[in-house]
Design a protein around this motif. Structure first.
Motif, PDB file in Angstrom:
ATOM      1  N   TYR A  23      -9.121 -17.143   3.300  1.00  0.00           N
ATOM      2  CA  TYR A  23      -9.299 -15.836   3.673  1.00  0.00           C
ATOM      3  C   TYR A  23      -8.934 -14.494   3.207  1.00  0.00           C
ATOM      4  CZ  TYR A  23      -4.382 -15.720   1.985  1.00  0.00           C
ATOM      5  OH  TYR A  23      -3.356 -15.092   0.577  1.00  0.00           O
ATOM      6  N   VAL A  24      -9.617 -12.693   3.999  1.00  0.00           N
ATOM      7  CA  VAL A  24      -9.430 -11.885   3.118  1.00  0.00           C
ATOM      8  C   VAL A  24      -8.553 -11.367   3.987  1.00  0.00           C
ATOM      9  CG1 VAL A  24     -11.348 -11.399   4.251  1.00  0.00           C
ATOM     10  CG2 VAL A  24     -10.489 -10.356   1.915  1.00  0.00           C
ATOM     11  N   ASP A  25      -7.169 -10.598   3.155  1.00  0.00           N
ATOM     12  CA  ASP A  25      -6.722  -9.633   3.981  1.00  0.00           C
ATOM     13  C   ASP A  25      -7.152  -8.172   3.492  1.00  0.00           C
ATOM     14  OD1 ASP A  25      -4.828 -10.873   4.442  1.00  0.00           O
ATOM     15  OD2 ASP A  25      -3.544 -11.562   2.708  1.00  0.00           O
ATOM     16  N   LEU A  26      -6.809  -7.390   4.986  1.00  0.00           N
ATOM     17  CA  LEU A  26      -7.281  -5.735   4.984  1.00  0.00           C
ATOM     18  C   LEU A  26      -6.300  -5.114   5.039  1.00  0.00           C
ATOM     19  CD1 LEU A  26     -10.914  -6.288   7.026  1.00  0.00           C
ATOM     20  CD2 LEU A  26     -10.360  -6.605   4.175  1.00  0.00           C
ATOM     21  N   LYS A  27      -5.922  -4.325   4.578  1.00  0.00           N
ATOM     22  CA  LYS A  27      -4.786  -3.175   4.472  1.00  0.00           C
ATOM     23  C   LYS A  27      -5.316  -1.587   5.520  1.00  0.00           C
ATOM     24  CE  LYS A  27      -2.972  -4.322  -0.158  1.00  0.00           C
ATOM     25  NZ  LYS A  27      -2.142  -3.861  -0.981  1.00  0.00           N
ATOM     26  N   ASP A  28      -4.174  -1.645   6.364  1.00  0.00           N
ATOM     27  CA  ASP A  28      -4.677  -0.246   7.498  1.00  0.00           C
ATOM     28  C   ASP A  28      -5.095   1.154   6.838  1.00  0.00           C
ATOM     29  OD1 ASP A  28      -2.356   0.417   6.772  1.00  0.00           O
ATOM     30  OD2 ASP A  28      -1.476   0.781   8.652  1.00  0.00           O
ATOM     31  N   GLU A  29      -4.476   1.107   4.885  1.00  0.00           N
ATOM     32  CA  GLU A  29      -4.699   2.159   4.484  1.00  0.00           C
ATOM     33  C   GLU A  29      -6.082   2.375   4.055  1.00  0.00           C
ATOM     34  OE1 GLU A  29      -3.110   0.496   0.389  1.00  0.00           O
ATOM     35  OE2 GLU A  29      -1.815   2.223   1.331  1.00  0.00           O
ATOM     36  N   TRP A  30      -7.284   1.096   3.651  1.00  0.00           N
ATOM     37  CA  TRP A  30      -8.057   1.722   3.082  1.00  0.00           C
ATOM     38  C   TRP A  30      -8.967   1.850   4.481  1.00  0.00           C
ATOM     39  CZ3 TRP A  30      -8.757  -4.263   1.424  1.00  0.00           C
ATOM     40  CH2 TRP A  30      -7.770  -4.296   0.422  1.00  0.00           C
ATOM     41  N   PRO A  31     -10.096   2.938   3.657  1.00  0.00           N
ATOM     42  CA  PRO A  31     -10.969   3.567   4.433  1.00  0.00           C
ATOM     43  C   PRO A  31     -12.481   2.637   5.672  1.00  0.00           C
ATOM     44  CG  PRO A  31     -11.280   4.227   1.754  1.00  0.00           C
ATOM     45  CD  PRO A  31     -10.078   3.458   1.944  1.00  0.00           C
ATOM     46  N   GLY A  32     -12.130   2.906   6.605  1.00  0.00           N
ATOM     47  CA  GLY A  32     -13.165   2.206   7.443  1.00  0.00           C
ATOM     48  C   GLY A  32     -12.010   1.452   8.375  1.00  0.00           C
ATOM     49  N   ASP A  63       6.355  -3.367   4.862  1.00  0.00           N
ATOM     50  CA  ASP A  63       7.376  -2.419   5.516  1.00  0.00           C
ATOM     51  C   ASP A  63       6.903  -2.608   2.746  1.00  0.00           C
ATOM     52  OD1 ASP A  63       9.047  -1.227   4.180  1.00  0.00           O
ATOM     53  OD2 ASP A  63      10.650  -2.388   4.766  1.00  0.00           O
ATOM     54  N   THR A  64       6.535  -1.545   3.439  1.00  0.00           N
ATOM     55  CA  THR A  64       5.993  -1.010   1.548  1.00  0.00           C
ATOM     56  C   THR A  64       7.096   0.308   1.639  1.00  0.00           C
ATOM     57  OG1 THR A  64       4.830   1.017   2.250  1.00  0.00           O
ATOM     58  CG2 THR A  64       3.630  -1.642   2.735  1.00  0.00           C
ATOM     59  N   ILE A  65       8.110  -0.167   1.772  1.00  0.00           N
ATOM     60  CA  ILE A  65       9.354   0.687   1.185  1.00  0.00           C
ATOM     61  C   ILE A  65       8.956   2.789   2.074  1.00  0.00           C
ATOM     62  CG2 ILE A  65      10.843   2.312  -0.505  1.00  0.00           C
ATOM     63  CD1 ILE A  65      10.142  -0.416  -2.415  1.00  0.00           C
ATOM     64  N   THR A  66       7.828   3.139   1.798  1.00  0.00           N
ATOM     65  CA  THR A  66       7.983   3.978   2.111  1.00  0.00           C
ATOM     66  C   THR A  66       7.111   4.100   3.796  1.00  0.00           C
ATOM     67  OG1 THR A  66       5.626   4.230   1.530  1.00  0.00           O
ATOM     68  CG2 THR A  66       7.256   5.297   0.024  1.00  0.00           C
ATOM     69  N   ARG A  67       7.199   3.395   4.222  1.00  0.00           N
ATOM     70  CA  ARG A  67       6.397   2.766   5.625  1.00  0.00           C
ATOM     71  C   ARG A  67       6.065   1.893   6.078  1.00  0.00           C
ATOM     72  NH1 ARG A  67       0.019   5.536   5.913  1.00  0.00           N
ATOM     73  NH2 ARG A  67      -0.466   3.040   5.860  1.00  0.00           N
ATOM     74  N   ASN A  68       5.662   1.890   7.193  1.00  0.00           N
ATOM     75  CA  ASN A  68       5.154   0.499   7.867  1.00  0.00           C
ATOM     76  C   ASN A  68       3.385   0.421   7.303  1.00  0.00           C
ATOM     77  OD1 ASN A  68       7.184  -0.339   7.862  1.00  0.00           O
ATOM     78  ND2 ASN A  68       8.002  -0.129   9.630  1.00  0.00           N
ATOM     79  N   ASP A  69       3.051  -0.603   7.424  1.00  0.00           N
ATOM     80  CA  ASP A  69       1.510  -0.972   7.096  1.00  0.00           C
ATOM     81  C   ASP A  69       0.844  -1.582   8.007  1.00  0.00           C
ATOM     82  OD1 ASP A  69       1.311   1.435   5.512  1.00  0.00           O
ATOM     83  OD2 ASP A  69       1.004   0.010   3.250  1.00  0.00           O
ATOM     84  N   LEU A  70      -0.119  -2.149   8.896  1.00  0.00           N
ATOM     85  CA  LEU A  70      -0.687  -3.014   9.280  1.00  0.00           C
ATOM     86  C   LEU A  70      -1.590  -4.140   8.290  1.00  0.00           C
ATOM     87  CD1 LEU A  70      -2.351  -1.735  12.735  1.00  0.00           C
ATOM     88  CD2 LEU A  70      -0.210  -3.358  11.822  1.00  0.00           C
ATOM     89  N   LEU A  71      -1.913  -5.109   8.411  1.00  0.00           N
ATOM     90  CA  LEU A  71      -1.921  -5.904   7.330  1.00  0.00           C
ATOM     91  C   LEU A  71      -2.719  -6.883   8.100  1.00  0.00           C
ATOM     92  CD1 LEU A  71      -2.702  -6.559   4.082  1.00  0.00           C
ATOM     93  CD2 LEU A  71      -1.189  -8.156   4.893  1.00  0.00           C
TER      94      LEU A  71
END
Length: 103
Positions: free
Chosen positions: A56-65, A38-46
């Motif tokens: 490990y590495v975390d990749l955010k759904d807002e990132w290009p690709g 929960d990023t306050i303004t929306r829910n993001d996938l990680l």
């Protein structure tokens, strides 16, 4: 700042423009999981890619690709449920889903 994500036959790669580009080889991926934050303004996938020695590495759904990487995971890792992305989009904040663990 978002990282640019991309894949090829060898692995998953990212470039945030500040440091050397990084990546993980498909053969080094030990576990793939996805969670909802929960990023306050929306829910993001990680999306989290784990190595077998604890990194490990975390990749955010807002990132290009991101969605190209998600699709490649389904195609490149044997036995991944092809419906995992549908299930991931239904996650609530603080919920997670194991997508794949190396057999």
């Amino acid at each position: 700042y978002p990282a640019q994500l991309y894949t090829d036959q060898d692995g998953v790669w990212w470039d945030d423009g500040n440091a050397e580009p990084g990546g993980i080889l498909w053969s080094d991926v030990y576990r793939v999981s996805v969670g909802c934050i929960d990023t306050i303004t929306r829910n993001d996938l990680l999306l989290t890619l784990d190595w077998d020695y604890g990194e490990y590495v975390d990749l955010k759904d807002e990132w290009p690709g991101f969605w190209d990487v998600a699709t490649a995971i389904t195609l490149r890792l044997p036995g991944v449920d092809p419906n995992w992305l549908v299930r991931a989009k239904d996650l609530k904040p603080r919920e997670s889903l194991d997508v794949w663990i190396r057999p």
